[in-house]
Design a protein around this motif. Structure first.
Motif, PDB file in Angstrom:
ATOM      1  N   ALA A  57       0.938  -1.316  -0.044  1.00 43.17           N
ATOM      2  CA  ALA A  57      -0.020  -0.120   0.015  1.00 43.17           C
ATOM      3  C   ALA A  57       0.869   1.145   0.002  1.00 43.17           C
ATOM      4  N   TYR A  58       0.498   2.099  -0.847  1.00 42.15           N
ATOM      5  CA  TYR A  58       1.217   3.500  -0.992  1.00 42.15           C
ATOM      6  C   TYR A  58       0.398   4.802  -0.953  1.00 42.15           C
ATOM      7  N   ALA A  59       0.815   5.762  -0.168  1.00 40.69           N
ATOM      8  CA  ALA A  59       0.305   7.031   0.043  1.00 40.69           C
ATOM      9  C   ALA A  59       0.888   8.069  -0.611  1.00 40.69           C
ATOM     10  N   ARG A  60       0.449   8.953  -1.274  1.00 45.31           N
ATOM     11  CA  ARG A  60       1.225  10.097  -1.962  1.00 45.31           C
ATOM     12  C   ARG A  60       1.332  11.145  -0.974  1.00 45.31           C
ATOM     13  N   ASN A  61       2.720  11.561  -0.877  1.00 43.26           N
ATOM     14  CA  ASN A  61       3.163  12.668   0.118  1.00 43.26           C
ATOM     15  C   ASN A  61       2.842  14.091  -0.700  1.00 43.26           C
ATOM     16  N   PRO A  62       2.806  15.070  -0.086  1.00 42.91           N
ATOM     17  CA  PRO A  62       2.710  16.584  -0.746  1.00 42.91           C
ATOM     18  C   PRO A  62       3.623  16.788  -2.161  1.00 42.91           C
ATOM     19  N   GLN A  63       4.532  16.222  -2.127  1.00 41.95           N
ATOM     20  CA  GLN A  63       5.445  16.484  -3.347  1.00 41.95           C
ATOM     21  C   GLN A  63       4.921  15.598  -4.498  1.00 41.95           C
ATOM     22  N   GLY A  64       4.032  14.758  -4.261  1.00 44.03           N
ATOM     23  CA  GLY A  64       3.485  13.678  -5.253  1.00 44.03           C
ATOM     24  C   GLY A  64       4.299  12.503  -5.245  1.00 44.03           C
ATOM     25  N   ILE A  65       4.994  12.142  -4.486  1.00 44.55           N
ATOM     26  CA  ILE A  65       5.937  11.034  -4.502  1.00 44.55           C
ATOM     27  C   ILE A  65       5.215   9.836  -3.602  1.00 44.55           C
ATOM     28  N   VAL A  66       5.122   8.698  -4.017  1.00 42.95           N
ATOM     29  CA  VAL A  66       4.229   7.499  -3.118  1.00 42.95           C
ATOM     30  C   VAL A  66       5.222   7.142  -2.140  1.00 42.95           C
ATOM     31  N   GLU A  67       4.912   6.642  -1.046  1.00 45.14           N
ATOM     32  CA  GLU A  67       5.369   6.344   0.110  1.00 45.14           C
ATOM     33  C   GLU A  67       4.931   5.040   0.527  1.00 45.14           C
ATOM     34  N   LEU A  68       5.617   4.037   1.076  1.00 49.29           N
ATOM     35  CA  LEU A  68       5.133   2.895   1.583  1.00 49.29           C
ATOM     36  C   LEU A  68       4.331   2.823   2.954  1.00 49.29           C
ATOM     37  N   VAL A  69       3.275   2.229   2.909  1.00 52.76           N
ATOM     38  CA  VAL A  69       2.583   2.345   4.131  1.00 52.76           C
ATOM     39  C   VAL A  69       2.496   0.978   4.641  1.00 52.76           C
ATOM     40  N   GLY A  70       3.109   0.381   5.503  1.00 56.89           N
ATOM     41  CA  GLY A  70       3.228  -1.008   5.982  1.00 56.89           C
ATOM     42  C   GLY A  70       4.377  -1.628   5.422  1.00 56.89           C
ATOM     43  N   ALA A  71       4.196  -2.897   4.808  1.00 55.90           N
ATOM     44  CA  ALA A  71       5.357  -3.614   4.226  1.00 55.90           C
ATOM     45  C   ALA A  71       4.954  -4.330   2.861  1.00 55.90           C
ATOM     46  N   GLU A  72       5.962  -4.609   2.029  1.00 50.89           N
ATOM     47  CA  GLU A  72       5.589  -5.386   0.816  1.00 50.89           C
ATOM     48  C   GLU A  72       5.438  -6.987   1.397  1.00 50.89           C
ATOM     49  N   SER A  73       4.268  -7.608   0.894  1.00 50.15           N
ATOM     50  CA  SER A  73       3.896  -8.800   1.386  1.00 50.15           C
ATOM     51  C   SER A  73       3.784  -9.686   0.193  1.00 50.15           C
ATOM     52  N   VAL A  74       3.911 -11.085   0.364  1.00 46.37           N
ATOM     53  CA  VAL A  74       3.234 -11.904  -0.674  1.00 46.37           C
ATOM     54  C   VAL A  74       2.474 -13.009   0.143  1.00 46.37           C
ATOM     55  N   ALA A  75       1.033 -13.184  -0.260  1.00 50.85           N
ATOM     56  CA  ALA A  75      -0.154 -13.769   0.352  1.00 50.85           C
ATOM     57  C   ALA A  75      -1.127 -14.175  -0.666  1.00 50.85           C
ATOM     58  N   VAL A  76      -1.873 -15.120  -0.268  1.00 52.20           N
ATOM     59  CA  VAL A  76      -3.275 -15.522  -1.289  1.00 52.20           C
ATOM     60  C   VAL A  76      -3.866 -14.316  -1.048  1.00 52.20           C
ATOM     61  N   PRO A  77      -4.795 -14.038  -2.273  1.00 50.82           N
ATOM     62  CA  PRO A  77      -5.558 -12.972  -2.339  1.00 50.82           C
ATOM     63  C   PRO A  77      -6.440 -12.662  -1.249  1.00 50.82           C
ATOM     64  N   SER A  78      -6.934 -13.683  -0.458  1.00 50.54           N
ATOM     65  CA  SER A  78      -8.090 -13.626   0.537  1.00 50.54           C
ATOM     66  C   SER A  78      -7.249 -13.111   1.706  1.00 50.54           C
ATOM     67  N   GLU A  79      -5.999 -12.754   1.971  1.00 53.07           N
ATOM     68  CA  GLU A  79      -5.097 -12.497   3.122  1.00 53.07           C
ATOM     69  C   GLU A  79      -4.366 -11.370   2.774  1.00 53.07           C
ATOM     70  N   VAL A  80      -4.665 -10.657   1.756  1.00 53.72           N
ATOM     71  CA  VAL A  80      -3.882  -9.621   1.264  1.00 53.72           C
ATOM     72  C   VAL A  80      -4.113  -8.540   2.592  1.00 53.72           C
ATOM     73  N   PRO A  81      -2.788  -8.065   3.173  1.00 55.13           N
ATOM     74  CA  PRO A  81      -2.894  -7.003   4.122  1.00 55.13           C
ATOM     75  C   PRO A  81      -3.345  -5.438   3.526  1.00 55.13           C
ATOM     76  N   LEU A  82      -4.187  -4.707   4.303  1.00 55.41           N
ATOM     77  CA  LEU A  82      -4.261  -3.248   4.113  1.00 55.41           C
ATOM     78  C   LEU A  82      -4.170  -2.429   5.276  1.00 55.41           C
TER      79      LEU A  82
END
Length: 223
Positions: free
Chosen positions: A121-146
């Motif tokens: 998940a990524y949120a855009r900062n005031p400069q227009g650059i996305v920043e990671l929220v949480g962590a990158e992960s690998v999971a089955v679709p029914s367990e994707v974190p948000l």
């Protein structure tokens, strides 16, 4: 600032040159990255009239994504950077995808095979650059974190493949999703430029892929 950017993390292959606000890019679909990538680089260098020695860094999509594609991209970035003694900036391919989506909050997902997705998940900062929220992960679709909150936009070939399961799992948190969205080298380059400006570029020998999932193959164990 001059940035050469590459992304080969999915079935799309792209190369871009960013020069103080101007962008030139080549983008192709198909699984011929090893045959096309250097030709695309050479074509853009000829188009812009720039030599490799004129670049401040080479940015590349470091993963997660296709194992073969990531090795090709990292190897080409490393070889080009070594040749002219310039640094590299490894950029998350999920972040590059999110950067290219016109939304303040993006849940990027790639098809990881084995009925799994790489996601972040990524949120855009005031400069227009996305920043990671949480962590990158690998999971089955029914367990994707948000992370909490609503109004997230989905994007990536993981959504193309598993959108029904993802929408059921994420419910009101995701308001929409974009079909056929792929990371572009121009967005790798923009994130790479921000990395260079922050003084976080690294030497070429550290140009390594990030797979997120280490078990490339699932071994079947007989009882």
């Amino acid at each position: 600032m001059n940035i050469l950017a590459l992304d080969t993390s999915t079935e799309a292959c792209s190369v871009a040159i960013l020069t103080d606000g101007a962008v030139a890019e080549r983008f192709e679909y198909g699984n011929q990255h090893s045959e096309r990538l250097l030709a695309m680089v050479d074509g853009l260098l000829a188009e812009t009239g720039l030599a490799l020695t004129q670049f401040d860094a080479i940015a590349f999509g470091r993963g997660p994504g296709s194992f073969t594609g990531l090795r090709i991209g990292a190897g080409v970035a490393q070889g080009l950077a070594f040749g002219v003694d310039i640094p590299v900036t490894p950029i998350s391919s999920l972040a590059a995808l999110a950067q290219g989506v016109d939304a303040p909050r993006v849940l990027a997902a790639f098809d990881a095979r084995m009925n799994q997705v790489y996601s972040a998940a990524y949120a855009r900062n005031p400069q227009g650059i996305v920043e990671l929220v949480g962590a990158e992960s690998v999971a089955v679709p029914s367990e994707v974190p948000l992370p909490g909150g609503n109004g997230w936009i989905g994007a990536g070939n993981g959504w193309d493949q598993y959108h029904a399961v993802l929408l059921e799992h994420l419910k009101e948190h995701v308001s929409n999703w974009h079909e056929q969205a792929y990371p572009h080298a121009r967005d790798v380059g923009r994130l790479g430029a921000a990395t260079v400006q922050a003084g976080k570029a690294i030497s070429a020998e550290l140009a390594l892929p990030v797979y997120v999932r280490d078990d490339i193959a699932v071994k079947q164990v007989k009882p």
